[in-house]
Scaffold this motif. Structure first.
Motif, PDB file in Angstrom:
ATOM      1  N   ASN A 117       0.829  -1.192   0.000  1.00 28.36           N
ATOM      2  CA  ASN A 117       0.000   0.000   0.000  1.00 28.36           C
ATOM      3  C   ASN A 117       0.864   1.243   0.000  1.00 28.36           C
ATOM      4  N   ALA A 118       0.310   2.315  -0.529  1.00 25.49           N
ATOM      5  CA  ALA A 118       1.073   3.551  -0.637  1.00 25.49           C
ATOM      6  C   ALA A 118       1.514   4.057   0.734  1.00 25.49           C
ATOM      7  N   LYS A 119       0.685   3.846   1.747  1.00 22.30           N
ATOM      8  CA  LYS A 119       1.017   4.221   3.117  1.00 22.30           C
ATOM      9  C   LYS A 119       0.086   3.456   4.041  1.00 22.30           C
ATOM     10  N   TRP A 120       0.389   3.459   5.324  1.00 23.65           N
ATOM     11  CA  TRP A 120      -0.409   2.690   6.272  1.00 23.65           C
ATOM     12  C   TRP A 120      -1.335   3.559   7.119  1.00 23.65           C
ATOM     13  N   GLN A 121      -1.018   4.848   7.241  1.00 19.74           N
ATOM     14  CA  GLN A 121      -1.740   5.682   8.199  1.00 19.74           C
ATOM     15  C   GLN A 121      -3.226   5.836   7.860  1.00 19.74           C
ATOM     16  N   ASP A 122      -3.546   5.967   6.558  1.00 19.79           N
ATOM     17  CA  ASP A 122      -4.955   6.095   6.192  1.00 19.79           C
ATOM     18  C   ASP A 122      -5.721   4.822   6.524  1.00 19.79           C
ATOM     19  N   ASP A 123      -5.078   3.672   6.355  1.00 16.86           N
ATOM     20  CA  ASP A 123      -5.726   2.402   6.648  1.00 16.86           C
ATOM     21  C   ASP A 123      -5.939   2.232   8.159  1.00 16.86           C
ATOM     22  N   PHE A 124      -4.975   2.672   8.931  1.00 17.43           N
ATOM     23  CA  PHE A 124      -5.116   2.607  10.388  1.00 17.43           C
ATOM     24  C   PHE A 124      -6.216   3.553  10.867  1.00 17.43           C
ATOM     25  N   ALA A 125      -6.349   4.692  10.196  1.00 20.23           N
ATOM     26  CA  ALA A 125      -7.449   5.607  10.526  1.00 20.23           C
ATOM     27  C   ALA A 125      -8.796   4.964  10.222  1.00 20.23           C
ATOM     28  N   ILE A 126      -8.866   4.189   9.144  1.00 16.72           N
ATOM     29  CA  ILE A 126     -10.100   3.471   8.815  1.00 16.72           C
ATOM     30  C   ILE A 126     -10.430   2.460   9.908  1.00 16.72           C
ATOM     31  N   LEU A 127      -9.435   1.690  10.312  1.00 17.00           N
ATOM     32  CA  LEU A 127      -9.644   0.698  11.367  1.00 17.00           C
ATOM     33  C   LEU A 127     -10.130   1.344  12.659  1.00 17.00           C
ATOM     34  N   THR A 128      -9.450   2.387  13.092  1.00 21.06           N
ATOM     35  CA  THR A 128      -9.764   2.959  14.403  1.00 21.06           C
ATOM     36  C   THR A 128     -11.096   3.702  14.408  1.00 21.06           C
ATOM     37  N   THR A 129     -11.459   4.323  13.299  1.00 21.26           N
ATOM     38  CA  THR A 129     -12.786   4.958  13.258  1.00 21.26           C
ATOM     39  C   THR A 129     -13.889   3.899  13.279  1.00 21.26           C
ATOM     40  N   GLU A 130     -13.668   2.770  12.622  1.00 22.12           N
ATOM     41  CA  GLU A 130     -14.676   1.718  12.659  1.00 22.12           C
ATOM     42  C   GLU A 130     -14.772   1.094  14.050  1.00 22.12           C
ATOM     43  N   LEU A 131     -13.640   0.912  14.722  1.00 21.24           N
ATOM     44  CA  LEU A 131     -13.680   0.403  16.083  1.00 21.24           C
ATOM     45  C   LEU A 131     -14.383   1.379  17.017  1.00 21.24           C
ATOM     46  N   TYR A 132     -14.160   2.656  16.813  1.00 23.89           N
ATOM     47  CA  TYR A 132     -14.854   3.651  17.634  1.00 23.89           C
ATOM     48  C   TYR A 132     -16.356   3.590  17.394  1.00 23.89           C
ATOM     49  N   ARG A 133     -16.744   3.483  16.143  1.00 25.93           N
ATOM     50  CA  ARG A 133     -18.168   3.434  15.832  1.00 25.93           C
ATOM     51  C   ARG A 133     -18.824   2.193  16.433  1.00 25.93           C
ATOM     52  N   THR A 134     -18.101   1.093  16.465  1.00 25.28           N
ATOM     53  CA  THR A 134     -18.660  -0.148  16.980  1.00 25.28           C
ATOM     54  C   THR A 134     -18.674  -0.187  18.498  1.00 25.28           C
ATOM     55  N   THR A 135     -17.631   0.347  19.131  1.00 24.54           N
ATOM     56  CA  THR A 135     -17.489   0.209  20.592  1.00 24.54           C
ATOM     57  C   THR A 135     -17.805   1.478  21.367  1.00 24.54           C
ATOM     58  N   GLY A 136     -17.658   2.655  20.743  1.00 25.24           N
ATOM     59  CA  GLY A 136     -17.821   3.907  21.469  1.00 25.24           C
ATOM     60  C   GLY A 136     -16.644   4.247  22.355  1.00 25.24           C
ATOM     61  N   GLU A 137     -15.552   3.510  22.243  1.00 24.83           N
ATOM     62  CA  GLU A 137     -14.373   3.753  23.085  1.00 24.83           C
ATOM     63  C   GLU A 137     -13.542   4.893  22.509  1.00 24.83           C
ATOM     64  N   GLY A 138     -13.428   5.977  23.276  1.00 28.70           N
ATOM     65  CA  GLY A 138     -12.789   7.194  22.789  1.00 28.70           C
ATOM     66  C   GLY A 138     -11.338   7.044  22.393  1.00 28.70           C
ATOM     67  N   ALA A 139     -10.639   6.087  22.973  1.00 25.41           N
ATOM     68  CA  ALA A 139      -9.223   5.909  22.637  1.00 25.41           C
ATOM     69  C   ALA A 139      -9.042   5.591  21.162  1.00 25.41           C
TER      70      ALA A 139
END
Length: 578
Positions: free
Chosen positions: A269-291
């Motif tokens: 992939n061109a970079k990893w940071q955008d993909d990690f942002a996708i993961l963490t926003t989806e985890l936030y949406r699913t769990t509501g955990e602010g971290a």
């Protein structure tokens, strides 16, 4: 995936400026589609069921379920740890993490944002088609199971994703090797029986890459699945979330990107940071955990315009959308900018032209979905004409009348570069002599295709034109789901899962509350039990809870009813999954 001399499908992005210079004609955007709504439904059914024809392992894979054993690569493993399942990548049988996890996420993202675009026509085992021998749309033998077909298809993949995200420190990213797989032109059923050096099992498993992108997409897909599948199976949703957390921990510990190590079939992939942002926003949406949201915000500065097209290894569009949903206004502007760039670089027919010539039509499909997300952010009420232009071109509204979706339209591809579709194990050198069996004609494979329909070569060996891949279809499915959600939305309240049945009973005069036992008998002779308590209203509808079990192949029940006030057999009734 294709033969290694042609694995530059993403490396040639350097040629994109040349493509842009030759394709700046602006489209005349039409406000309406070129096809009736029924055709979009059929195309979506096909393009979705395509994934069932990519199933690896025990399946069932509907393309091959009647061919010999009907199974392949059930021995995929790392020692005694099973890695069976998942999807074949393209017209071959390797499982590549670069496209596998991205495709699963993109499909689930489409469902998450546009759930009313996805209906239920068949069950996860294709039992209606199999029992009838008719695998066509027109036959209508699917037998719905109360779960949208897209979720049935993606669940087969997320079962495998759970295995891939084994723990916080173990992550599997590939099974099989392209160069070995490509030695023989046989079905996956046959290939699995060959020696390892001929592509057979037990295949090599690759694990623990120095990469955050693949575990990010794996975890993002599992996180969305945990959210959207909870109503159907809470325990499965919980397992998805647990393994999404494993993927998160692994990704966080391995910042970087990595391509395939067995011949360069897919670059990193061109970079990893955008993909990690996708993961963490989806985890936030699913769990509501602010971290998780704080993690995402720390990646925001790295989410920029990739100056290319949304595809498996350029994902800023998706990250920008997710961040915008959670208050990052500048990322909403970024997504609008990217989509504006897509719309400003089109062919004379109005089709998105940014991208390279390897898997050519995946790019306008992905760009259409990016436009759909941008429209949702703005609260757009209708379908973006750009999406119609791209979709309609692919489905055959072009100067040659050429459909690029196998089985759709009067002029569809007949020679896809796909081993399983032909059900041939002859390893023939004359591949163009192969004919698609009737049962597999509506395979729903999006060809790599071309932006010049007159130059399309319907030739098995011209795989740049005629191969399809799981990441190609993902953008098509997502875009079709968006169109149908906006124009012919499904009542999603009807989706209650295969264990939920609606029963209609005749109401005898003077009867009110009812309770007691029900004996169920399916139409195929299976006997089961159910318990219910509730009442019957004036329309003869049961109002109350019923718990029941039935075998997967049952498509309805005949039932007997004994009430508290009277016993005996009620008039025969029918229940269908809701």
């Amino acid at each position: 995936m294709l033969f290694s001399p042609h694995t530059q499908r993403s490396f040639v992005r350097a040629l994109a400026p040349l493509v842009l210079l030759t394709s700046l004609a602006l489209p005349r955007l039409a406000p309406a589609q070129s096809f009736p709504t029924a055709d979009y439904r059929k195309a979506l059914w096909m393009a979705t069921r395509f994934y069932g024809g990519q199933r690896s392992g025990a399946g069932p894979n509907w393309l091959i379920m009647d061919h010999k054993s009907g199974k392949d690569f059930t021995g995929d493993a790392d020692g005694d740890y099973s890695l069976a399942g998942g999807w074949h990548d393209c017209g071959d049988h390797v499982k590549y993490g670069q496209t596998q996890f991205y495709s699963g996420y993109l499909l689930l993202k489409a469902y998450s944002e546009f759930p009313a675009g996805f209906d239920d026509y068949y069950d996860a085992n294709y039992s209606g088609y199999h029992n009838s021998g008719d695998f066509t749309w027109e036959g209508g033998h699917g037998g719905p199971n109360g779960i949208p077909d897209l979720l049935d298809e993606v669940k087969y993949a997320t079962d495998y994703f759970i295995r891939c995200a084994r723990s916080e420190t173990e992550f599997y990213n590939q099974v099989g090797e392209g160069n070995l797989d490509h030695k023989n032109w046989v079905t996956s059923v046959q290939m699995a029986t060959l020696p390892v050096q001929e592509g057979g099992q037990i295949r090599k498993a690759f694990k623990n890459p120095n990469d955050a992108s693949m575990p990010s997409f794996c975890g993002a897909a599992l996180s969305v699945m945990a959210r959207v599948y909870r109503k159907f199976d809470p325990a499965y949703a919980a397992a998805c979330l647990q393994h999404a957390r494993f993927a998160y921990a692994y990704a966080k510990a391995h910042p970087g990107t990595e391509g395939t190590k067995d011949g360069g079939f897919y670059p990193a992939n061109a970079k990893w940071q955008d993909d990690f942002a996708i993961l963490t926003t989806e985890l936030y949406r699913t769990t509501g955990e602010g971290a998780f949201l704080e993690d995402a915000k720390r990646m925001a500065a790295n989410v920029t315009d990739h100056n290319y097209s949304l595809c498996y290894n350029n994902n800023d569009d998706l990250a920008a959308y997710n961040l915008a949903v959670y208050g990052q206004a500048d990322k909403a502007d970024l997504l609008q900018k990217i989509v504006g760039r897509y719309k400003g670089s089109v062919t004379a027919a109005g089709v998105g032209s940014i991208g390279d010539n390897w898997g050519r039509l995946r790019f306008p499909m992905n760009q259409s979905f990016a436009a759909a997300l941008a429209g949702k952010l703005k609260g757009a009420a209708g379908v973006d004409p750009f999406a119609y232009k791209n979709l309609d071109y692919v489905l055959g509204a072009n100067s040659a009348g050429q459909s690029f979706l196998v089985g759709f339209g009067t002029k569809s591809p007949q020679k896809p570069h796909h081993r399983n579709i032909y059900l041939s194990d002859d390893n023939t050198a004359n591949k163009n002599a192969l004919v698609i069996p009737e049962r597999n004609r509506q395979a729903g494979i999006l060809m790599g295709g071309t932006l010049n329909p007159g130059e399309y070569k319907d030739d098995v060996e011209s795989y740049a034109f005629t191969e399809g891949c799981i990441d190609y279809n993902a953008g098509l499915v997502a875009s079709l789901g968006y169109v149908l959600a906006m124009t012919a939305p499904v009542d999603t309240a009807k989706f209650k899962g295969p264990g939920s049945i609606g029963i209609r009973l005749p109401r005898r005069a003077g009867e009110g509350r009812r309770g007691g036992a029900m004996r169920l008998r399916s139409r195929d002779g299976w006997g089961g039990n159910a318990q219910g308590a509730g009442s019957v209203d004036g329309l003869g509808r049961w109002l109350g809870a019923i718990s029941a079990e039935r075998q997967p192949k049952s498509t309805g029940f005949l039932f007997d009813f004994a009430s508290e006030r009277s016993s005996g057999i009620s008039p025969t009734g029918k229940s269908n999954p809701e």
